[in-house]
Design a protein around this motif. Structure first.
Motif: not given
Length: 419
Positions: A325-345
């Protein structure tokens, strides 16, 4: 016990206790109640019976009216001391007993007690005393252990609940046949607070359902033990525990600042009580904690007296699914434009079998599909002894033989290697 082992007689006056710590070089000791009445964390000793305490055991035999104790075996840390805190603890028990009786009369629920404080102040000890005193009067309180580092009911890295129907066995500890255990996977709630709070909330729902189904449990109430994380995110987790279980009594041990903060942050109907720590509570070293965790895990696989026989089995990689349960968090700057950051916890992440799994403890899940994992309690635990990537097999230590009742495993940060 060796023939000719050292034998000492201790004569305890009223409201005194015999404190002991069994060191590794001294071997186990035996304690026998020769006369009078005495108890071990709320469980009464039987007259003329020998109780064995293994290496690493720390404890105290207390008497309200005076007693004589024989101690057989070598122990350097063995002494008697007055224990005024026990009278404070029994006064708390009396108040809880009155709340239980009122609950029966009004057909309402009994006291829900949350015990908090820093590490090594006696939270687990007080929890055990309160559930033991309750059962000695015929109540069946629910004991909840949220200490994910030093869990009294189950494996480290879990939260657990147990209905206590009789005093805890002095030598074997809690009878865990009907325990309810949920996977968390870490030794501290601050490792993944979002997931910890989620697991606590679901456990609270299960406890509420149990109380709805049983008038006896409902009136007997709930005793909740916690770990020593009391600052910042740890404190927020404790606030969530208080809300999830709808506590009515908060017991703070040995921390005025924590007591004041809870008084300000909890609803007015919650009775907040400040208690001193027991004189027998001492700071435990990291080495002692690590050894205690090891012995806890070993007890699961082999029993308190090595009376259990676990099985060593080879498992093909394709036979099981392993997740964490849980995954490393990606910085928002690494996500494609318009993609919502997934709840990694809260993300359920598949784990590839590799040599890094050796000596890891894994929870076995009652879930039959991936979608059921997050809200299913665990069925047990296994330890990975060896991974053979060429043969695509891993050797596990399991309390049950083949065929297994599970195929889904959850990875923990907890390690165990046979010595």
């Amino acid at each position: 016990m060796k023939v000719g082992a050292k034998k000492q007689l201790f004569d305890l006056p009223p409201n005194a206790e015999l404190r002991f710590e069994v060191e590794e070089d001294s071997g186990p000791i035996q304690i026998e109640l020769s006369s009078g009445n005495a108890e071990y964390f709320g469980t009464e000793l039987v007259l003329k019976r020998n109780y064995t305490f293994p290496v690493g055991a720390k404890g105290a035999i207390f008497t309200y009216h005076g007693c004589q104790l024989w101690v057989i075996g070598k122990s350097e840390d063995l002494y008697t001391k007055d224990s005024p805190t026990m009278n404070i603890y029994i006064n708390l028990h009396d108040a809880l007993d009155q709340m239980r009786r009122k609950a029966v009369e009004t057909m309402n629920r009994g006291p829900r007690v949350l015990i908090v404080g820093p590490s090594d102040v006696g939270k687990s000890t007080l929890s055990r005393i309160l559930v033991n005193y309750g059962t000695r009067l015929g109540w069946t309180p629910l004991f909840i252990d949220l200490d994910v580092g030093q869990n009294e009911i189950s494996m480290p890295g879990t939260v657990s609940a147990l209905c206590i129907t009789q005093p805890v066995d002095i030598e074997k500890g809690y009878d865990t046949k009907n325990q309810l255990v949920f996977h968390y996977g870490h030794e501290s709630p601050t490792e993944n607070t979002k997931y910890f709070n989620s697991v606590v909330n679901f456990l609270a729902e299960c406890v509420n359902f149990k109380c709805e189904m049983s008038d006896e449990c409902n009136a007997s109430g709930v005793i909740i033990n916690t770990g020593g994380c009391i600052r910042d995110e740890g404190y927020k987790c404790l606030l969530n525990v208080a809300a999830a279980f709808e506590i009515e009594v908060l017991v703070v041990i040995d921390n005025e600042l924590l007591y004041t903060k809870f008084q300000n942050d909890l609803p007015l109907f919650v009775k907040t009580v400040m208690l001193p720590k027991s004189g027998g509570a001492v700071q435990r070293s990291q080495e002692f904690r690590a050894n205690s965790m090891y012995m806890n895990i070993k007890k699961y696989f082999y029993g308190a007296s090595n009376e259990l026989h676990s099985h060593t089995c080879d498992v093909q990689f394709q036979e099981v699914e392993i997740y964490k349960i849980g995954a490393p968090k990606l910085p928002a700057s690494m996500l494609p434009l318009g993609v919502i950051l997934e709840d990694s916890d809260m993300k359920l992440t598949p784990v590839s079998v590799s040599g890094s799994l050796e000596n890891c403890v894994l929870s076995t899940s009652f879930a039959s599909t991936r979608d059921e994992i997050m809200k299913n309690n665990v069925s047990g635990f296994v330890a990975v002894l060896k991974v053979d990537t060429q043969k695509q097999t891993m050797t596990i230590l399991s309390p049950e033989p083949r065929p297994f009742s599970w195929n889904i495993l959850l990875l923990m940060d907890i390690k165990f290697s046979e010595i």
